[in-house]
Design an enzyme around this catalytic site. Structure first.
Site, short mmCIF file in Angstrom:
data_model
loop_
_atom_site.label_atom_id
_atom_site.label_comp_id
_atom_site.label_asym_id
_atom_site.label_seq_id
_atom_site.Cartn_x
_atom_site.Cartn_y
_atom_site.Cartn_z
N ALA A 130 43.09 41.61 42.69
CA ALA A 130 43.08 41.15 41.29
C ALA A 130 42.23 42.12 40.47
O ALA A 130 41.43 42.90 41.02
CB ALA A 130 42.51 39.74 41.18
N PHE A 131 42.39 42.06 39.15
CA PHE A 131 41.73 43.06 38.29
C PHE A 131 40.21 42.99 38.37
O PHE A 131 39.52 43.95 38.04
CB PHE A 131 42.20 42.91 36.84
CG PHE A 131 41.56 41.81 36.03
CD1 PHE A 131 42.05 40.53 36.06
CD2 PHE A 131 40.46 42.08 35.22
CE1 PHE A 131 41.46 39.52 35.30
CE2 PHE A 131 39.87 41.09 34.45
CZ PHE A 131 40.36 39.79 34.50
N LYS A 132 39.68 41.86 38.83
CA LYS A 132 38.22 41.70 38.88
C LYS A 132 37.56 42.75 39.76
O LYS A 132 36.39 43.07 39.58
CB LYS A 132 37.86 40.33 39.41
CG LYS A 132 38.60 39.18 38.80
CD LYS A 132 38.06 38.83 37.45
CE LYS A 132 38.91 37.76 36.82
NZ LYS A 132 38.30 37.08 35.73
N ASP A 133 38.31 43.26 40.76
CA ASP A 133 37.71 44.23 41.67
C ASP A 133 37.25 45.49 40.92
O ASP A 133 36.29 46.13 41.34
CB ASP A 133 38.73 44.66 42.73
CG ASP A 133 38.98 43.57 43.77
OD1 ASP A 133 38.02 42.89 44.17
OD2 ASP A 133 40.15 43.41 44.17
N LEU A 136 33.91 44.48 39.69
CA LEU A 136 32.95 43.87 40.63
C LEU A 136 32.61 44.76 41.82
O LEU A 136 31.52 44.63 42.39
CB LEU A 136 33.44 42.50 41.06
CG LEU A 136 33.14 41.47 39.96
CD1 LEU A 136 34.01 40.24 40.07
CD2 LEU A 136 31.67 41.07 39.97
#
Ligand SMILES: Cc1ncc(COP(=O)(O)O)c(C=O)c1O
Ligand SMILES: N[C@@H](CCOP(=O)(O)O)C(=O)O
Length: 541
Positions: A130-133, A136
């Protein structure tokens, strides 16, 4: 406001190698003059506001960055905000290199052509799909860097121990856990709404058994989880004993890291379509939105100088943002009758990571809108900033006590509409979009991405001739098997197990899990945080 104007909040043009240190202030006006390290470690301001840079640096040399790799580009952009005095250039390069070495694509965030004028920016090639990686992986390494530096020569209880508390509707949780698992001097507590994240998302979080990772399943919705996190940050008690840190997009470093792929996708477009798209041409971005962090990163890229025609805010049926852009009122009221019947105002949709009632980063945009409005009075910059802080504090207080605020001044709304437009995409429309694009292109969209692509398709009908649209693909379809299968089950050639499911997800359900259930009660969460951190520090976990 036109792009690149030296309007309030925009700083002087700077070159990446000699960046002055950016300082940060709170959107609610009570806190200012903080360093990058301070705001990254603190997460949320003491007055409950969110940190923003006191000036937005201008990327005056952005056109010369066209052929850079993702990591070199990231270095140039981040260097506009992080001075070498705070993080020496070689260290910053190393943090960036390590953060993106975990991605499966050499482009980190590749751009592909989907159909007609719509391009898809695939943001799901990191460890948790997901784009959060993108942010993060970077934030995890940044925390580690600051902690190693602060703890040099310190032992035991003298060491700075960061207690990260975060709320997730599914994707931030696993991305934060993968960014922080096993890191020294950090405990991470992720709160998710029990039973309201997808089965894969839940497994991705709860099968990580590192001693510093704590999953809490809260009886409630995502907003309850987010409120608990904010209550903990506001509690003097836990703040006296624990150093709390944030991994949600309230943390400025999350937004900053995400600005990079807006520039990178623009450059990929220019490289892929040299005849049709020239450097300096404008582009539209369509962004599936919930907490407003992803699209806000785009807004910062725009304010730094990227030529953007419009940002399209794509919401699901939890449409507080869409209602604001249509009416100028920002109100929590239930998305519709079904949500009202569910009593907590949040409707469960096929795009659960966006099932959010109140978008926390909208507060950052509000500050810039209020600032611009104040600036029209012709006073000095200090006055404008003070006014903006007071206005935002008043709006947010009304949101808390009255459930909403607005309509905002017509000029504020007009200014918001100059840069953004919005689209609301229902569940049936999401399914139709997944089906239509599969039929037309063979591409399988995840439901969040489908919300963005459907909004992009509508926006394309209004966009000026020839302006391409980059639609952000925020998650891999396999994370949302239920919605994808519902849409495509009967389609020729669709085979979820063999053609969609990545090997990394196979067998997750057989792994050992660890998760604690907790009531929707911030004090109960506080007790668990205290107990588990103590056990960790004593080496009992
Ligand atoms: C897959 C996916 N798409 C879109 C969003 C919305 O992004 P934002 O909250 O930054 O608006 C989220 C969650 O934040 C998400 O997990
Ligand atoms: N959709 C998010 C919700 C939290 O958003 P964040 O970007 O503020 O961390 C999730 O998947 O957890």
């Amino acid at each position: 406001m036109s792009n690149g104007d030296a309007v309030n909040g925009n700083g002087p043009a700077v070159d990446a190698t000699h960046t002055p240190s950016q300082r940060y202030l709170s959107t609610r006006g009570e806190d200012s003059g903080l360093s990058f390290e301070d705001v990254v470690l603190k997460g949320l301001a003491t007055d409950g506001g969110l940190y923003i840079p006191e000036e937005i640096p201008q990327a005056s040399e952005w056109q010369s960055w066209k052929d850079l790799s993702f990591t070199d580009l990231a270095f140039n952009i981040l260097s506009l905000y992080i001075s070498p005095a705070e993080i020496p250039a070689d260290d910053l390069r190393d943090i960036i290199r390590r953060s993106y070495s975990t991605f499966r694509s050499e482009h980190v965030t590749p751009l592909i052509h989907l159909k007609d004028n719509i391009h898809l920016l695939e943001l799901f090639h990191g460890p948790t799909f997901a784009f959060k990686d993108v942010a993060l992986q970077f934030l995890g390494n940044l925390f580690e860097y600051f902690l190693v530096r602060r703890n040099a020569g310190k032992e035991g209880r003298d060491r700075y121990h960061l207690t990260v508390v975060g709320a997730t509707s599914g994707d931030t949780g696993s991305a934060a856990i993968y960014g922080l698992r096993g890191k020294q001097d950090v405990s991470v507590f992720m709160l998710h709404p029990k039973g309201r994240v997808s089965p894969i998302q839940e497994l991705q979080m709860t099968t990580v058994l590192d001693a510093n990772v704590h999953n809490l399943a809260v009886t409630g919705n995502f907003d309850n989880c987010q409120d608990i996190v904010k209550a903990l940050f506001a509690d003097p008690d836990i703040n006296a004993t624990h150093k709390l840190g944030a991994v949600n997009s309230i943390n400025w470093a999350r937004i900053l890291a995400q600005t990079v792929y807006y520039f990178y996708s623009y450059f990929q477009l220019a490289r892929q379509r040299p005849d049709a798209f020239k450097m300096g041409d404008k582009v539209r971005f369509s962004v599936p939105s919930g907490n407003f962090g992803d699209i806000l990163a785009g807004y910062f890229a725009f304010r730094m100088g990227l030529p953007v025609d419009k940002f399209v805010i794509a919401t699901n049926e939890n449409d507080i943002l869409d209602r604001f852009w249509k009416t100028g009122r920002y109100e929590k009221k239930a998305a519709d009758a079904q949500a009202a019947a569910e009593a907590d105002g949040v409707k469960e949709t096929l795009s659960p990571a966006m099932d959010i009632l109140v978008s926390s980063n909208f507060e950052r945009l509000l500050w810039f809108l209020a600032y611009e409005f104040a600036a029209a009075a012709g006073m000095d910059d200090e006055w404008n900033k003070r006014q903006a802080g007071q206005e935002v504090a008043a709006w947010l207080s009304d949101l808390k006590t009255k459930g909403g605020f607005g309509p905002v001044y017509p000029d504020v709304l007009a200014s918001a509409r100059r840069t953004f437009e919005s689209e609301r995409v229902s569940d049936p429309e999401t399914l139709d979009a997944i089906r239509a694009f599969y039929r037309g292109t063979g591409y399988v969209l995840d439901p969040h991405t489908a919300v963005g692509v459907e909004a992009a398709r509508r926006s394309a009908e209004r966009a000026p001739q020839g302006v391409p649209i980059i639609s952000l693909s925020t998650a891999h379809p396999a994370k949302f098997a239920g919605a994808v299968t519902l849409a495509l089950d009967k389609e020729d050639g669709f085979d979820f197990e063999n053609k969609v499911l990545p090997e990394q997800f196979v067998g997750l359900d057989k792994k050992e899990k660890r998760v604690r259930e907790v009531a929707n009660d911030w004090k109960a969460v506080r007790d668990i945080v205290r107990e588990e951190v103590e056990a960790e520090l004593q080496g009992k976990r």
